[in-house]
Design a protein around this motif. Structure first.
Motif, PDB file in Angstrom:
ATOM      1  N   TRP A   1     -63.823 -25.703 -29.860  1.00  0.00           N
ATOM      2  CA  TRP A   1     -63.187 -24.409 -29.570  1.00  0.00           C
ATOM      3  C   TRP A   1     -63.942 -23.255 -30.238  1.00  0.00           C
ATOM      4  CZ3 TRP A   1     -57.802 -26.505 -31.416  1.00  0.00           C
ATOM      5  CH2 TRP A   1     -57.243 -27.313 -30.423  1.00  0.00           C
ATOM      6  N   GLN A   2     -64.729 -23.575 -31.242  1.00  0.00           N
ATOM      7  CA  GLN A   2     -65.349 -22.533 -32.062  1.00  0.00           C
ATOM      8  C   GLN A   2     -66.296 -21.655 -31.261  1.00  0.00           C
ATOM      9  OE1 GLN A   2     -69.024 -21.495 -33.261  1.00  0.00           O
ATOM     10  NE2 GLN A   2     -68.971 -23.586 -34.024  1.00  0.00           N
ATOM     11  N   GLN A   3     -67.179 -22.265 -30.459  1.00  0.00           N
ATOM     12  CA  GLN A   3     -68.214 -21.476 -29.795  1.00  0.00           C
ATOM     13  C   GLN A   3     -67.665 -20.448 -28.799  1.00  0.00           C
ATOM     14  OE1 GLN A   3     -70.236 -25.270 -29.041  1.00  0.00           O
ATOM     15  NE2 GLN A   3     -72.135 -24.300 -29.646  1.00  0.00           N
ATOM     16  N   PRO A   4     -66.771 -20.825 -27.895  1.00  0.00           N
ATOM     17  CA  PRO A   4     -66.226 -19.793 -27.006  1.00  0.00           C
ATOM     18  C   PRO A   4     -65.409 -18.741 -27.740  1.00  0.00           C
ATOM     19  CG  PRO A   4     -65.125 -21.901 -26.650  1.00  0.00           C
ATOM     20  CD  PRO A   4     -66.303 -22.171 -27.519  1.00  0.00           C
ATOM     21  N   LEU A   5     -64.728 -19.144 -28.809  1.00  0.00           N
ATOM     22  CA  LEU A   5     -63.937 -18.165 -29.554  1.00  0.00           C
ATOM     23  C   LEU A   5     -64.840 -17.144 -30.237  1.00  0.00           C
ATOM     24  CD1 LEU A   5     -61.073 -17.335 -30.463  1.00  0.00           C
ATOM     25  CD2 LEU A   5     -61.532 -18.579 -32.585  1.00  0.00           C
TER      26      LEU A   5
ATOM     27  N   LEU B   1     -73.863 -23.576 -34.989  1.00  0.00           N
ATOM     28  CA  LEU B   1     -73.906 -22.113 -34.950  1.00  0.00           C
ATOM     29  C   LEU B   1     -75.260 -21.577 -34.491  1.00  0.00           C
ATOM     30  CD1 LEU B   1     -71.886 -21.170 -38.149  1.00  0.00           C
ATOM     31  CD2 LEU B   1     -71.221 -20.771 -35.779  1.00  0.00           C
ATOM     32  N   GLY B   2     -76.158 -22.473 -34.107  1.00  0.00           N
ATOM     33  CA  GLY B   2     -77.458 -22.025 -33.630  1.00  0.00           C
ATOM     34  C   GLY B   2     -77.377 -21.174 -32.382  1.00  0.00           C
ATOM     35  N   PHE B   3     -76.298 -21.340 -31.610  1.00  0.00           N
ATOM     36  CA  PHE B   3     -76.151 -20.587 -30.367  1.00  0.00           C
ATOM     37  C   PHE B   3     -75.955 -19.098 -30.606  1.00  0.00           C
ATOM     38  CE2 PHE B   3     -71.808 -20.663 -31.604  1.00  0.00           C
ATOM     39  CZ  PHE B   3     -71.133 -19.718 -30.850  1.00  0.00           C
ATOM     40  N   THR B   4     -75.602 -18.700 -31.825  1.00  0.00           N
ATOM     41  CA  THR B   4     -75.286 -17.282 -32.073  1.00  0.00           C
ATOM     42  C   THR B   4     -76.506 -16.381 -31.968  1.00  0.00           C
ATOM     43  OG1 THR B   4     -75.512 -17.608 -34.473  1.00  0.00           O
ATOM     44  CG2 THR B   4     -73.306 -17.854 -33.532  1.00  0.00           C
ATOM     45  N   SER B   5     -77.712 -16.941 -32.120  1.00  0.00           N
ATOM     46  CA  SER B   5     -78.915 -16.103 -32.028  1.00  0.00           C
ATOM     47  C   SER B   5     -79.039 -15.480 -30.640  1.00  0.00           C
ATOM     48  CB  SER B   5     -80.166 -16.914 -32.352  1.00  0.00           C
ATOM     49  OG  SER B   5     -80.313 -18.006 -31.456  1.00  0.00           O
ATOM     50  N   ALA B   6     -78.637 -16.204 -29.598  1.00  0.00           N
ATOM     51  CA  ALA B   6     -78.683 -15.652 -28.245  1.00  0.00           C
ATOM     52  C   ALA B   6     -77.625 -14.566 -28.063  1.00  0.00           C
ATOM     53  CB  ALA B   6     -78.489 -16.762 -27.217  1.00  0.00           C
ATOM     54  N   LEU B   7     -76.479 -14.725 -28.727  1.00  0.00           N
ATOM     55  CA  LEU B   7     -75.449 -13.680 -28.639  1.00  0.00           C
ATOM     56  C   LEU B   7     -75.948 -12.383 -29.265  1.00  0.00           C
ATOM     57  CD1 LEU B   7     -72.182 -15.667 -29.508  1.00  0.00           C
ATOM     58  CD2 LEU B   7     -73.267 -15.300 -27.275  1.00  0.00           C
ATOM     59  N   VAL B   8     -76.753 -12.498 -30.306  1.00  0.00           N
ATOM     60  CA  VAL B   8     -77.358 -11.306 -30.912  1.00  0.00           C
ATOM     61  C   VAL B   8     -78.266 -10.610 -29.907  1.00  0.00           C
ATOM     62  CG1 VAL B   8     -78.915 -10.495 -32.734  1.00  0.00           C
ATOM     63  CG2 VAL B   8     -77.172 -12.223 -33.253  1.00  0.00           C
ATOM     64  N   ASP B   9     -78.976 -11.391 -29.101  1.00  0.00           N
ATOM     65  CA  ASP B   9     -79.837 -10.810 -28.062  1.00  0.00           C
ATOM     66  C   ASP B   9     -79.024 -10.012 -27.043  1.00  0.00           C
ATOM     67  OD1 ASP B   9     -82.027 -11.979 -29.237  1.00  0.00           O
ATOM     68  OD2 ASP B   9     -82.050 -13.721 -27.908  1.00  0.00           O
ATOM     69  N   LEU B  10     -77.750 -10.362 -26.877  1.00  0.00           N
ATOM     70  CA  LEU B  10     -76.887  -9.633 -25.956  1.00  0.00           C
ATOM     71  C   LEU B  10     -76.230  -8.423 -26.606  1.00  0.00           C
ATOM     72  CD1 LEU B  10     -76.816 -12.730 -24.700  1.00  0.00           C
ATOM     73  CD2 LEU B  10     -74.935 -11.799 -23.378  1.00  0.00           C
ATOM     74  N   GLY B  11     -76.465  -8.233 -27.898  1.00  0.00           N
ATOM     75  CA  GLY B  11     -75.907  -7.069 -28.579  1.00  0.00           C
ATOM     76  C   GLY B  11     -74.854  -7.383 -29.607  1.00  0.00           C
ATOM     77  N   ALA B  12     -74.505  -8.659 -29.782  1.00  0.00           N
ATOM     78  CA  ALA B  12     -73.508  -9.021 -30.785  1.00  0.00           C
ATOM     79  C   ALA B  12     -74.067  -8.822 -32.191  1.00  0.00           C
ATOM     80  CB  ALA B  12     -73.072 -10.474 -30.598  1.00  0.00           C
ATOM     81  N   GLN B  13     -73.182  -8.502 -33.119  1.00  0.00           N
ATOM     82  CA  GLN B  13     -73.572  -8.356 -34.525  1.00  0.00           C
ATOM     83  C   GLN B  13     -73.067  -9.583 -35.288  1.00  0.00           C
ATOM     84  OE1 GLN B  13     -73.097  -4.325 -36.254  1.00  0.00           O
ATOM     85  NE2 GLN B  13     -72.265  -3.729 -34.260  1.00  0.00           N
TER      86      GLN B  13
ATOM     87  N   LEU C   1     -73.670 -28.252 -24.051  1.00  0.00           N
ATOM     88  CA  LEU C   1     -72.552 -28.080 -23.122  1.00  0.00           C
ATOM     89  C   LEU C   1     -71.615 -26.947 -23.540  1.00  0.00           C
ATOM     90  CD1 LEU C   1     -71.144 -29.179 -20.595  1.00  0.00           C
ATOM     91  CD2 LEU C   1     -69.889 -30.751 -22.079  1.00  0.00           C
ATOM     92  N   ARG C   2     -71.063 -27.020 -24.749  1.00  0.00           N
ATOM     93  CA  ARG C   2     -70.085 -26.013 -25.177  1.00  0.00           C
ATOM     94  C   ARG C   2     -70.750 -24.676 -25.466  1.00  0.00           C
ATOM     95  NH1 ARG C   2     -66.149 -28.972 -22.970  1.00  0.00           N
ATOM     96  NH2 ARG C   2     -66.076 -31.053 -23.902  1.00  0.00           N
ATOM     97  N   GLY C   3     -71.941 -24.718 -26.095  1.00  0.00           N
ATOM     98  CA  GLY C   3     -72.659 -23.479 -26.323  1.00  0.00           C
ATOM     99  C   GLY C   3     -73.033 -22.799 -25.028  1.00  0.00           C
ATOM    100  N   GLY C   4     -73.351 -23.610 -24.014  1.00  0.00           N
ATOM    101  CA  GLY C   4     -73.696 -23.059 -22.707  1.00  0.00           C
ATOM    102  C   GLY C   4     -72.536 -22.328 -22.070  1.00  0.00           C
TER     103      GLY C   4
END
Length: 439
Positions: free
Chosen positions: A314-318, A340-352, A394-397
């Protein structure tokens, strides 16, 4: 990468509508494996049409199990009366495609006296070693022989009950012990077992087959081995991971999604967190409606944990939804060291988002002394914009898809073929909720 593995997403619009979740990806393949233990056919219903089910079906058929569609479109009939050895070359075709072959070992050792394990696949979100599985099988009396193409297991003296204490309540190893102990001679005691809803549902399947399994309140499972098991008729519990992912998608996009078949009892911990963040939900007999109320979302501090804690899936989508909350949110991942490695791509989208190797939570976890990035601080709300993304697991995707849907502009998401492993009719569901996606 083929064209069908790429989706172009035009984001910025809320997801609105209804989708249906079927049986849990983390239960259905294991229930299919359990059928091998029986002397009679089994019928499993609420089966999703996903790649993991296809892989297990192929593996079972290689071993002589007859698998056919049932009377309903979501059911399978599994007949194990002619279980036989499969050629190593045929099993190797599935090497790297799934981690299910390790769970076939106990049933095949009971039925055939030997089992072969190819190189195992699955999402690369942490070490997920199979040594727990192999150690458990050795304690039952299995002999493990390493070969260049994989592992060959045999049971020259048969399998006998044993006492196993897990250093961590591993879901996979708990499943292994259950599938092996039910037909081992004598009693088995498993300490520090996993007790996730999917484990309980697997116990229900085995009990229907004739197994004797007791679950104590201290995470101890006691199994009395029996000489014979029959088939079962079972309706798989719905997928709580998928249900929560769609809930987070509704929250992140400012939408309103009814998830048919979602069950409150399986999602209670998630629902509490969803409400703390500011999401609204309504439980009905047919499912749960999740929606963004239009007010500001709140920041939270959160730790993942084994059931009944907040599950790691549940962590990644949340986290995507938390990029739209006001203030600083803290997430401490204690189950998988690399999730938590997936968060680097979220930063590319503008997330802090800032990731840390320290334990940013009150619970010291097993990753605290290592150099694993397993804590994150999310600052929001952050406007997200389109970007090029490559699915990591899967979940990170799914989380990348949620971020792309919440972002303004166009995103290209590559590697979406992995969604077929765990999500039924994924693109059709997106379109039914009004998402703008194209191949």
């Amino acid at each position: 990468m083929s064209a069908e593995d790429v989706l172009v997403v035009s984001g910025g619009n809320p997801l609105v509508g209804e989708i249906t979740v079927r049986g849990a990806k983390n239960l259905v393949p294991k229930a299919m494996v359990a059928a091998v233990l029986g002397d009679d056919p089994s019928t499993l219903s609420n089966v999703p049409r996903i790649r993991d089910v296809e892989i297990v079906r192929n593996l079972l058929e290689l071993h002589g199990v007859t698998v056919r569609d049932g009377l309903s479109s979501d059911s399978l009939v599994l007949d194990p009366t002619r279980v036989e050895r499969a050629a190593v070359a045929d099993i190797e075709v599935h090497a790297g495609a799934s981690r299910i072959p390790i769970l076939l070992c106990g049933p095949l050792l009971h039925r055939l006296g030997r089992a072969f394990i190819p190189d195992l696949g699955g999402c690369r979100i942490g070490d997920r070693p199979i040594n727990f599985h192999l150690d458990a099988l050795r304690q039952f009396g299995a002999v493990v022989e390493k070969r260049p193409e994989g592992l060959l297991l045999s049971a020259p003296q048969g399998l006998s009950g044993t006492r196993i204490s897990l250093p961590y309540p591993s879901v996979g190893t708990t499943e292994q012990v259950l599938l092996t102990a039910v037909r081992a001679s004598g009693a088995t005691e498993l300490l520090n077992a996993a007790v996730e809803p999917e484990i309980i549902d697997l116990i229900c399947v085995l009990q229907k087959m004739g197994a004797i399994i007791n679950l104590d309140t201290d995470r101890t499972i006691r199994i009395e081995g029996v000489s014979r098991l029959s088939g079962y008729v079972h309706d798989a519990l719905p997928d709580r991971m998928e249900a929560a992912s769609w809930a987070c998608a509704a929250l992140a996009t400012g939408g309103d999604v009814f998830v048919r078949n979602a069950r409150q009892t399986d999602l209670m911990t998630f629902l509490n967190v969803f409400r703390r963040v500011g999401g609204e939900f309504s439980v009905t007999r047919d499912g749960i409606r999740f929606w963004h109320p239009g007010s500001k979302l709140a920041s939270i501090a959160l730790e993942t944990d084994v059931h009944p804690g907040f599950m790691t899936d549940w962590q990644q989508p949340l986290v995507v939804a938390l990029t739209q909350s006001t203030g600083l949110s803290i997430v401490h991942e204690t189950v998988y060291e690399n999730r938590l490695g997936f968060t680097s791509a979220l930063v590319d989208l503008g997330a802090q988002i800032q990731a840390y190797s320290e334990c940013l939570g009150p619970t010291p976890c097993r990753f605290g002394r290592g150099n694993f990035v397993h804590s994150a601080v999310i600052s929001g709300p952050s406007p997200l914009h389109g970007a090029d993304l490559t699915v990591p697991d899967l979940r990170g995707g799914f989380s990348y898809m949620i971020a792309a849907l919440a972002a303004s502009g166009r995103s290209t998401v590559r590697g979406v073929g992995i969604f077929r492993r765990g999500y039924e009719n994924f693109e059709a569901k997106l379109e039914s909720l009004g998402a703008s996606v194209s191949g």
